[in-house]
Motif scaffolding. Sequence first.
Motif, PDB file in Angstrom:
ATOM      1  N   GLY A 165     -13.306  15.723  -2.680  1.00 12.53           N
ATOM      2  CA  GLY A 165     -13.619  16.436  -3.693  1.00 12.53           C
ATOM      3  C   GLY A 165     -12.117  17.119  -4.103  1.00 12.53           C
ATOM      4  N   ASP A 166     -11.526  16.483  -3.486  1.00 14.22           N
ATOM      5  CA  ASP A 166      -9.577  17.516  -4.166  1.00 14.22           C
ATOM      6  C   ASP A 166      -9.304  15.504  -3.663  1.00 14.22           C
ATOM      7  N   ASN A 167      -8.274  16.112  -5.534  1.00 12.66           N
ATOM      8  CA  ASN A 167      -7.536  14.894  -5.476  1.00 12.66           C
ATOM      9  C   ASN A 167      -6.068  15.067  -5.947  1.00 12.66           C
ATOM     10  N   LEU A 168      -4.825  16.360  -5.857  1.00 13.25           N
ATOM     11  CA  LEU A 168      -3.849  16.677  -5.744  1.00 13.25           C
ATOM     12  C   LEU A 168      -3.199  15.208  -5.429  1.00 13.25           C
ATOM     13  N   ALA A 169      -2.840  15.203  -4.431  1.00 10.81           N
ATOM     14  CA  ALA A 169      -2.366  14.111  -3.294  1.00 10.81           C
ATOM     15  C   ALA A 169      -2.411  13.080  -3.993  1.00 10.81           C
ATOM     16  N   VAL A 170      -3.401  12.508  -4.870  1.00  9.83           N
ATOM     17  CA  VAL A 170      -3.503  10.998  -5.905  1.00  9.83           C
ATOM     18  C   VAL A 170      -2.336  11.140  -6.936  1.00  9.83           C
ATOM     19  N   LEU A 171      -2.283  12.429  -7.514  1.00 12.89           N
ATOM     20  CA  LEU A 171      -1.185  12.731  -8.446  1.00 12.89           C
ATOM     21  C   LEU A 171      -0.016  13.061  -7.927  1.00 12.89           C
ATOM     22  N   LYS A 172       0.126  13.576  -6.401  1.00  9.64           N
ATOM     23  CA  LYS A 172       1.682  12.433  -6.096  1.00  9.64           C
ATOM     24  C   LYS A 172       1.720  11.754  -5.378  1.00  9.64           C
TER      25      LYS A 172
ATOM     26  N   ALA B  31       0.716  -0.713  -0.029  1.00  7.86           N
ATOM     27  CA  ALA B  31       0.363  -0.290  -0.124  1.00  7.86           C
ATOM     28  C   ALA B  31       0.936   1.151  -0.309  1.00  7.86           C
ATOM     29  N   LEU B  32       0.376   2.462  -1.138  1.00 10.00           N
ATOM     30  CA  LEU B  32       0.875   3.271  -0.586  1.00 10.00           C
ATOM     31  C   LEU B  32      -0.595   3.993  -0.868  1.00 10.00           C
ATOM     32  N   THR B  33      -0.954   5.180   1.007  1.00  8.08           N
ATOM     33  CA  THR B  33      -1.170   5.413   1.178  1.00  8.08           C
ATOM     34  C   THR B  33      -1.699   6.736   0.677  1.00  8.08           C
ATOM     35  N   VAL B  34      -2.444   7.438   0.838  1.00  8.43           N
ATOM     36  CA  VAL B  34      -3.141   8.155   0.033  1.00  8.43           C
ATOM     37  C   VAL B  34      -4.772   8.656   1.341  1.00  8.43           C
ATOM     38  N   LYS B  35      -4.219   9.898   1.933  1.00  8.94           N
ATOM     39  CA  LYS B  35      -5.708  10.923   2.441  1.00  8.94           C
ATOM     40  C   LYS B  35      -6.089  11.902   2.255  1.00  8.94           C
ATOM     41  N   ILE B  36      -7.531  12.237   1.727  1.00  6.43           N
ATOM     42  CA  ILE B  36      -7.905  13.672   0.837  1.00  6.43           C
ATOM     43  C   ILE B  36      -8.698  13.253   1.516  1.00  6.43           C
TER      44      ILE B  36
ATOM     45  N   GLY C 214       5.072  -1.872  -9.111  1.00  7.80           N
ATOM     46  CA  GLY C 214       3.810  -2.895  -8.254  1.00  7.80           C
ATOM     47  C   GLY C 214       3.242  -2.620  -6.884  1.00  7.80           C
ATOM     48  N   ASP C 215       3.518  -0.691  -6.478  1.00  8.22           N
ATOM     49  CA  ASP C 215       2.755  -0.604  -5.122  1.00  8.22           C
ATOM     50  C   ASP C 215       1.232  -0.353  -5.922  1.00  8.22           C
ATOM     51  N   VAL C 216       0.449  -0.407  -4.969  1.00  7.94           N
ATOM     52  CA  VAL C 216      -1.039  -0.317  -4.975  1.00  7.94           C
ATOM     53  C   VAL C 216      -1.073   0.961  -4.095  1.00  7.94           C
ATOM     54  N   ILE C 217      -1.939   2.023  -4.919  1.00  5.58           N
ATOM     55  CA  ILE C 217      -2.301   3.335  -4.715  1.00  5.58           C
ATOM     56  C   ILE C 217      -3.877   3.249  -3.431  1.00  5.58           C
ATOM     57  N   VAL C 218      -3.890   3.052  -3.028  1.00  7.02           N
ATOM     58  CA  VAL C 218      -5.270   3.185  -1.482  1.00  7.02           C
ATOM     59  C   VAL C 218      -5.228   4.408  -1.274  1.00  7.02           C
ATOM     60  N   ILE C 219      -6.581   4.820  -1.286  1.00  6.49           N
ATOM     61  CA  ILE C 219      -7.053   6.523  -1.257  1.00  6.49           C
ATOM     62  C   ILE C 219      -8.282   6.281  -0.669  1.00  6.49           C
ATOM     63  N   ASP C 220      -7.966   6.914   0.854  1.00 11.87           N
ATOM     64  CA  ASP C 220      -8.951   7.036   1.513  1.00 11.87           C
ATOM     65  C   ASP C 220     -10.195   8.451   0.934  1.00 11.87           C
ATOM     66  N   ALA C 221     -11.264   8.522   0.624  1.00 16.40           N
ATOM     67  CA  ALA C 221     -11.572   9.376  -0.386  1.00 16.40           C
ATOM     68  C   ALA C 221     -12.951   9.451   0.752  1.00 16.40           C
TER      69      ALA C 221
END
Length: 206
Positions: free
Chosen positions: A51-58, A43-48, A66-73
């Motif tokens: 309505g704001d996805n700039l951290a997803v781009l980061k 997991a490469l985790t993302v907390k946003i 091989g990373d899995v991007i896991v997003i708390d939206a």
Amino acid sequence: MDSVISKFLNIPTTCISDVMDGLNNMHPAIKPLKEEYKFAGRALTVKIPVGDNLAVLKAIREAKAGDVIVIDAKGDQYRAIAGDFVIGMAQTLGVSAIVVDGVIRDVVGIKNLDFPVFCRGTAVAASGKAGIGEINVPISCGGTSVNPGDIIVGDADGVVVIPQAEEQSIMEKSLEKLKKDEIREMKVSRNVEAIKEYLDNMLLNK
């Protein structure tokens, strides 16, 4: 892909879930866009905020192959965290899957990429880019705690989270259970007497 992840890739999420007593499953609404999608990775985790996805781009920019991007939206189903253009960039940079407690858009285009995306559904509206959000921090996704580096496994049945500190033990127990399930299937399936015996034993033990 390291050996632990490659082994988890061949174990059904249902089997892994059973080993963890069903405690580390994401909400069942988080499903693959195509049933044939299967993945395993760290997991490469993302907390946003909603309505704001700039951290997803980061996260996509900093992800390792091989990373899995896991997003708390926050489970938001109005604004999509990404469309086919952003998902395509993640795929090209070697991300193995994207899991989001939220929604995506451009669903036809994303399906055409044949890239594992697990989400609550689709929406029309895009997210903004105010720049609020964090990556590589502990998050909650689909009601389950996820820490950076945890192993995430997904298939048609859903998504499970394997805590990094327990991954070896859970892998071994999952492989053992899978083997037992396969032996049971060979012994009982389509055998009337074996089925009756199995059911009687189960009922007697309750």
